[in-house]
Design an enzyme around this catalytic site. Structure first.
Site, PDB file in Angstrom:
ATOM      1  N   HIS A  18       0.728  -1.253  -0.014  1.00  0.00           N
ATOM      2  CA  HIS A  18       0.032  -0.186   0.184  1.00  0.00           C
ATOM      3  C   HIS A  18       0.826   1.247  -0.073  1.00  0.00           C
ATOM      4  O   HIS A  18       2.044   1.161  -0.094  1.00  0.00           O
ATOM      5  CB  HIS A  18      -1.079   0.095   1.244  1.00  0.00           C
ATOM      6  CG  HIS A  18      -0.382  -0.103   2.341  1.00  0.00           C
ATOM      7  ND1 HIS A  18       0.260   0.989   3.003  1.00  0.00           N
ATOM      8  CD2 HIS A  18      -0.352  -0.953   3.502  1.00  0.00           C
ATOM      9  CE1 HIS A  18       0.745   0.516   4.402  1.00  0.00           C
ATOM     10  NE2 HIS A  18       0.469  -0.644   4.624  1.00  0.00           N
ATOM     11  N   HIS A  21       4.239   1.432   1.625  1.00  0.00           N
ATOM     12  CA  HIS A  21       5.550   0.714   1.189  1.00  0.00           C
ATOM     13  C   HIS A  21       5.970   1.482   0.073  1.00  0.00           C
ATOM     14  O   HIS A  21       7.214   1.587  -0.224  1.00  0.00           O
ATOM     15  CB  HIS A  21       4.978  -0.829   0.669  1.00  0.00           C
ATOM     16  CG  HIS A  21       4.392  -1.555   1.731  1.00  0.00           C
ATOM     17  ND1 HIS A  21       3.077  -1.794   1.866  1.00  0.00           N
ATOM     18  CD2 HIS A  21       5.055  -2.006   3.165  1.00  0.00           C
ATOM     19  CE1 HIS A  21       2.821  -2.706   2.771  1.00  0.00           C
ATOM     20  NE2 HIS A  21       4.132  -2.772   3.565  1.00  0.00           N
ATOM     21  N   CYS A 137       4.981 -12.527  18.371  1.00  0.00           N
ATOM     22  CA  CYS A 137       3.826 -11.912  17.268  1.00  0.00           C
ATOM     23  C   CYS A 137       4.223 -12.394  15.958  1.00  0.00           C
ATOM     24  O   CYS A 137       5.440 -11.779  15.514  1.00  0.00           O
ATOM     25  CB  CYS A 137       3.519 -10.558  17.547  1.00  0.00           C
ATOM     26  SG  CYS A 137       2.603  -9.788  16.193  1.00  0.00           S
ATOM     27  N   CYS A 140       4.518  -9.374  13.487  1.00  0.00           N
ATOM     28  CA  CYS A 140       5.540  -8.417  13.902  1.00  0.00           C
ATOM     29  C   CYS A 140       6.771  -9.166  13.405  1.00  0.00           C
ATOM     30  O   CYS A 140       8.031  -8.477  13.523  1.00  0.00           O
ATOM     31  CB  CYS A 140       5.672  -7.752  15.309  1.00  0.00           C
ATOM     32  SG  CYS A 140       4.449  -6.637  15.846  1.00  0.00           S
ATOM     33  N   CYS A 161      -1.185  -8.838  20.709  1.00  0.00           N
ATOM     34  CA  CYS A 161      -0.063  -7.862  20.169  1.00  0.00           C
ATOM     35  C   CYS A 161      -0.774  -6.426  20.234  1.00  0.00           C
ATOM     36  O   CYS A 161      -1.748  -6.198  19.952  1.00  0.00           O
ATOM     37  CB  CYS A 161       0.307  -7.979  18.841  1.00  0.00           C
ATOM     38  SG  CYS A 161       1.537  -6.659  18.108  1.00  0.00           S
ATOM     39  N   HIS A 164      -1.026  -5.296  16.327  1.00  0.00           N
ATOM     40  CA  HIS A 164      -1.913  -6.020  15.526  1.00  0.00           C
ATOM     41  C   HIS A 164      -3.005  -6.441  16.240  1.00  0.00           C
ATOM     42  O   HIS A 164      -3.978  -6.838  15.601  1.00  0.00           O
ATOM     43  CB  HIS A 164      -1.219  -6.974  15.001  1.00  0.00           C
ATOM     44  CG  HIS A 164      -0.130  -6.566  14.018  1.00  0.00           C
ATOM     45  ND1 HIS A 164       1.166  -6.774  14.484  1.00  0.00           N
ATOM     46  CD2 HIS A 164       0.189  -6.498  12.611  1.00  0.00           C
ATOM     47  CE1 HIS A 164       1.963  -6.282  13.434  1.00  0.00           C
ATOM     48  NE2 HIS A 164       1.325  -6.037  12.361  1.00  0.00           N
ATOM     49  N   LYS A 318      -3.291   5.251  12.109  1.00  0.00           N
ATOM     50  CA  LYS A 318      -2.035   4.574  11.338  1.00  0.00           C
ATOM     51  C   LYS A 318      -3.010   3.644  10.296  1.00  0.00           C
ATOM     52  O   LYS A 318      -4.069   3.362  10.659  1.00  0.00           O
ATOM     53  CB  LYS A 318      -1.403   3.603  12.255  1.00  0.00           C
ATOM     54  CG  LYS A 318      -0.200   3.009  11.525  1.00  0.00           C
ATOM     55  CD  LYS A 318       0.850   2.023  12.395  1.00  0.00           C
ATOM     56  CE  LYS A 318       1.712   1.644  11.364  1.00  0.00           C
ATOM     57  NZ  LYS A 318       2.061   0.197  11.281  1.00  0.00           N
ATOM     58  N   LYS A 321      -4.792  -2.403   7.164  1.00  0.00           N
ATOM     59  CA  LYS A 321      -5.760  -3.355   6.485  1.00  0.00           C
ATOM     60  C   LYS A 321      -7.071  -3.456   7.135  1.00  0.00           C
ATOM     61  O   LYS A 321      -8.287  -3.344   6.837  1.00  0.00           O
ATOM     62  CB  LYS A 321      -5.242  -4.655   6.023  1.00  0.00           C
ATOM     63  CG  LYS A 321      -4.266  -4.515   4.962  1.00  0.00           C
ATOM     64  CD  LYS A 321      -4.554  -4.837   3.611  1.00  0.00           C
ATOM     65  CE  LYS A 321      -3.380  -4.658   2.462  1.00  0.00           C
ATOM     66  NZ  LYS A 321      -3.197  -3.706   1.862  1.00  0.00           N
TER      67      LYS A 321
HETATM   68  N1  MSP Z   1      10.134  -7.327   6.284  1.00  0.00           N
HETATM   69  C1  MSP Z   1      10.121  -6.414   7.328  1.00  0.00           C
HETATM   70  C2  MSP Z   1      11.396  -5.560   6.782  1.00  0.00           C
HETATM   71  C3  MSP Z   1      12.706  -6.274   6.990  1.00  0.00           C
HETATM   72  S1  MSP Z   1      13.981  -5.251   6.208  1.00  0.00           S
HETATM   73  C4  MSP Z   1      15.315  -6.180   6.479  1.00  0.00           C
HETATM   74  C5  MSP Z   1       9.064  -5.342   7.364  1.00  0.00           C
HETATM   75  N2  MSP Z   1       8.176  -5.312   6.307  1.00  0.00           N
HETATM   76  S2  MSP Z   1       6.833  -4.704   6.059  1.00  0.00           S
HETATM   77  O1  MSP Z   1       6.199  -5.026   4.879  1.00  0.00           O
HETATM   78  O2  MSP Z   1       6.030  -4.648   7.252  1.00  0.00           O
HETATM   79  O3  MSP Z   1       7.344  -3.273   5.666  1.00  0.00           O
HETATM   80  C6  MSP Z   1       7.754  -2.182   6.712  1.00  0.00           C
HETATM   81  C7  MSP Z   1       8.148  -0.933   6.029  1.00  0.00           C
HETATM   82  O4  MSP Z   1       6.916  -0.292   5.080  1.00  0.00           O
HETATM   83  C8  MSP Z   1       8.185   0.395   6.919  1.00  0.00           C
HETATM   84  O5  MSP Z   1       9.233   0.344   7.731  1.00  0.00           O
HETATM   85  C9  MSP Z   1       8.094   1.376   6.041  1.00  0.00           C
HETATM   86  O6  MSP Z   1       9.124   1.577   5.380  1.00  0.00           O
HETATM   87  C10 MSP Z   1       6.860   1.095   5.076  1.00  0.00           C
HETATM   88  N3  MSP Z   1       5.687   1.090   5.570  1.00  0.00           N
HETATM   89  C11 MSP Z   1       4.728   0.432   6.007  1.00  0.00           C
HETATM   90  N4  MSP Z   1       3.646   0.999   6.487  1.00  0.00           N
HETATM   91  C12 MSP Z   1       3.888   2.487   6.267  1.00  0.00           C
HETATM   92  C13 MSP Z   1       3.141   3.686   6.656  1.00  0.00           C
HETATM   93  N5  MSP Z   1       1.838   3.639   7.069  1.00  0.00           N
HETATM   94  N6  MSP Z   1       3.703   4.898   6.362  1.00  0.00           N
HETATM   95  C14 MSP Z   1       5.128   4.888   5.907  1.00  0.00           C
HETATM   96  N7  MSP Z   1       5.647   3.756   5.665  1.00  0.00           N
HETATM   97  C15 MSP Z   1       5.231   2.699   6.024  1.00  0.00           C
HETATM   98  O7  MSP Z   1       8.880  -4.484   8.324  1.00  0.00           O
END
Ligand code: MSP
Length: 703
Positions: A18, A21, A137, A140, A161, A164, A318, A321
């Site tokens: 989304h 990311h 979790c 996480c 959690c 979550h 925040k 989903k």
């Molecule tokens: N897989 C781990 C990261 C491993 S790195 C070695 C992870 N993945 S995640 O799919 O949860 O992605 C987290 C990252 O997505 C956040 O750190 C950020 O970069 C981005 N974001 C996810 N949701 C976000 C927001 N609502 N706002 C901004 N960035 C966010 O954690």
């Protein structure tokens, strides 16, 4: 060789991406393009994190194998990155890293072995076998301590959690541990000696206090019988490595650590150390665990770990989903250009702080900054060159004998005034960019747009065109506008690659602004006589009411949507036309009734200030507490009754006007040392803060 390596986190392959990311990818992509533009060989990594119990479960739920699940999510990511111009074919990432790659397994095993063979700074074995007893979790992928979970309401049930709201898994089994507790001093010395290692400063302080609070050893494996989807522990295949241990190492395996073929292809020595961009949600993993693993393995530390804030919905929640308030990428892509989205997220979020995302705000910014701002400057300049100069870039030189004529109509005969302004703005833009202060950098670029707009409006080329004697003045004004546009396309290329290229082409230029190092730009290098291209609108105006109703129809029927109508209870629905902004009440419309002398006005000391911080005050829903730099030794503490209309995080960095000689007074126990000047309109006296479109130093006096 001058090289640079930038990474995003690798995203979990259990669900589709989304806006959150996408955001980190846009930031990394922007940084990578800026580096490449300066001739620096750059490697940009993004990808997916494909192991662990969570992926295993998502796969099971979808009736797929874990690898099929990962492939499915990856194909979506690849489609999305191509559509948003972030993939290799569009000049974006260099690798879409996947932790299921065999070369990754090799590199991870190599680092594990190196760590296992070494000693901690306190002389112990860094990896030891023990027994783990605790809560985990899956979402996480993190073990939770007592203060990190919600205790169950009924006895016998698992805790949940805090992030979550899902039940935690009980883990009670043999596990390998990483002796993190022995690395506290080594880590603190890194933060101390390299103040830029964790950024921004506020996050660095959080990390330092976390480490000072004492580190616990980290469980880095699960029994294969509990979690089988992952990298096996070297020489003990009954254990699977903890997913974060394997995932973090991707940053080095991608460029060749532990695999000769990758080393030949990319080169660990060529690109390491990296700049890691992460959301603040995963800072601890990157700023504490990762450097500890690297110290243990004898590998150089990253260049820096930079944490950005989270995108929230317009209500400040925040995005998730479960709440249904995420910004869906297909909806976003359908209604907005890639460049408008990139501009918006970089301009709107003060890097490091949380930001709110709403479609209406995106439309407003697109219309004001892009359609009416940059787009209009481009189309009016080029259309006039078409009309008055036979579609060729005119000469910027006003002959000696025509200087007086130009002066008479208020045109500055000294071209270097404008050139100097733009050069200074270019330098400031570069500095802000280097500090990752994208919002401020863009503000600076838009001061150039305003300056050029003002030059055109003041010179009135349409009037000059009626006077044959003023044809050189007209040409000079249009040359300056076109040259300004050329500079803007070069500055803005990393942020808006598509639009910059389009304006560049319309200016009739060859090649691409991607190939021009902004620090090497020289005023006046736009060639007289260049035939301009076809003039097309770059940012068409968006019909707000129509687009909002289409977006609302597109959004999934369940959940709460991220529109501003949700944010303020009782506000007009998004589709209703906006009320006129001129005089919102009768009272506002009444003219000035009494006059003052200039000396009376001089008594008010109005100064330009810059908001350094802004926060809400508990139990005072109207007040914001701000620190404002007005060029004095210490910033002023100022309270302003604007909390219902302004998000504190959006004010940081903004230029404001301060009444500096107002007697200090106390409000809610806080001393207010001045007042922020704002317009006030409507029955409720809605405040709109006065600001500047051009750059002006803090402390400058308003006269
Ligand atoms: N897989 C781990 C990261 C491993 S790195 C070695 C992870 N993945 S995640 O799919 O949860 O992605 C987290 C990252 O997505 C956040 O750190 C950020 O970069 C981005 N974001 C996810 N949701 C976000 C927001 N609502 N706002 C901004 N960035 C966010 O954690």
């Amino acid at each position: 060789m001058n090289t640079f390596y930038v990474t995003t986190p690798i995203y979990y392959a259990n669900s589709l991406p989304h806006l959150g990311h996408l955001y980190t990818m846009i930031v990394a992509d922007t940084i990578a393009r800026a580096k490449r533009q300066r001739g620096i060989e750059t490697y940009f990594l993004t990808g997916t994190d494909e192991h662990g119990i969570n992926i295993e479960r998502a796969a099971q739920k979808a009736g797929r194998t874990p690898k099929e699940q990962a492939d499915y999510v990856v194909s979506y990511y690849k489609k999305m990155t191509a559509e948003f111009g972030l993939d290799t074919a569009h000049g974006g990432y260099d690798i879409f890293m996947r932790t299921t790659e065999p070369f990754h397994y090799e590199g991870v095993s190599e680092l594990w072995r190196r760590i296992a063979k070494s000693k901690t700074p306190k002389g112990n074995d860094p990896i030891y076998k023990g027994h783990y007893e605790g809560w985990f979790c899956a979402a996480c992928a993190e073990y939770k301590t007592e203060d990190e979970y919600q205790k169950p309401k009924n006895e016998g049930e698992p805790p949940t959690c805090l992030i979550h709201d899902t039940p935690l898994d009980r883990v009670s089994e043999e596990s390998y541990f990483f002796r993190l507790s022995d690395y506290d001093e080594a880590l603190l010395s890194v933060y101390e000696t390299r103040p830029d290692f964790v950024r921004p400063e506020s996050r660095r302080n959080e990390v330092i206090s976390f480490v000072r609070g004492g580190l616990q050893d980290l469980s880095v494996s699960r029994l294969k019988t509990s979690v089988s989807w992952g990298v096996p522990v070297p020489d003990d295949p009954a254990h699977t490595m903890y997913v974060w241990f394997d995932a973090l190492i991707n940053y080095i395996t991608a460029i060749g650590f532990g695999n000769e073929e990758r080393q030949q292809k990319v080169g660990f020595d060529r690109f390491w150390p990296a700049l890691h961009l992460v959301g603040k949600d995963i800072l601890r993993f990157h700023a504490v665990y990762w450097p500890a693993f690297l110290i243990a393995g004898g590998v150089e530390l990253p260049r820096a770990v930079v944490a950005h804030g989270m995108w929230l919905d317009p209500n400040g929640r925040k995005m998730s989903k479960t709440l249904g308030n995420t910004i869906e990428l297909d909806v976003l892509q359908k209604h907005f250009s890639i460049d408008a989205i990139r501009y918006f997220v970089l301009r709107e979020m003060v890097f490091g702080q949380d930001g709110r995302f709403g479609y209406e705000a995106l439309i407003d910014r697109s219309n004001s900054d892009l359609a009416s701002g940059l787009g209009n400057l481009s189309s009016r300049t080029l259309t006039m060159i078409g009309k008055y100069c036979d579609s060729h870039v005119p000469s910027g030189v006003i002959p000696e004998d025509k200087l007086l004529l130009a002066k008479r109509v208020g045109v500055d005969t000294d071209e270097t005034t404008l050139a100097g302004f733009i050069e200074t703005a270019r330098d400031q833009f570069g500095l802000h960019f280097q500090n990752l202060a994208f919002s401020r950098a863009l503000e600076t670029a838009w001061s150039i747009v305003s300056r050029a707009d003002k030059m055109i409006t003041d010179a009135k080329p349409w009037d000059l065109a009626k006077d044959e004697n003023q044809k050189h003045t007209l040409a000079a004004v249009l040359f300056r506008a076109a040259e300004t546009l050329r500079w803007l396309t070069v500055l803005l290329h990393p942020v808006m690659p598509g639009a910059s290229q389009a304006i560049w082409n319309q200016l009739g230029l060859e090649g691409s602004p991607a190939q021009i190092d902004p620090t090497k730009l020289k005023w006046g290098e736009l060639k007289e006589g260049t035939a301009i291209g076809d003039v097309q609108p770059i940012f068409p105006r968006i019909d707000k009411a129509k687009t909002m109703s289409e977006i609302n129809a597109d959004q999934k029927p369940t959940g709460v949507h991220a529109t501003e109508a949700d944010a303020v209870p009782g506000t007009a629905p998004a589709t209703k036309p906006e009320p006129p902004m001129k005089h919102a009440t009768e009272a506002d419309a009444v003219g000035v009734t009494s006059f003052i002398e200039i000396d009376d006005f001089a008594k008010v000391d109005l100064r330009v200030g810059q908001v350094l911080s802004a926060e809400r005050i508990p139990k005072a829903d109207k007040l914001l507490l701000m620190k404002v730099d007005i060029g004095e030794e210490q910033p002023r503490q100022i309270l302003a009754g604007i909390a219902q209309y302004y998000e504190p995080e959006k004010l940081v960095g903004r230029k404001v006007v301060i009444v500096a000689n107002l007697k200090p007074r106390k409000l809610r126990g806080y001393e207010s040392q001045g007042m922020v000047v704002a317009a006030s309109y409507g029955e409720e006296g809605r405040p709109v803060i006065a600001t500047f479109t051009e750059d002006v130093p803090n402390g400058a006096r308003l006269k």
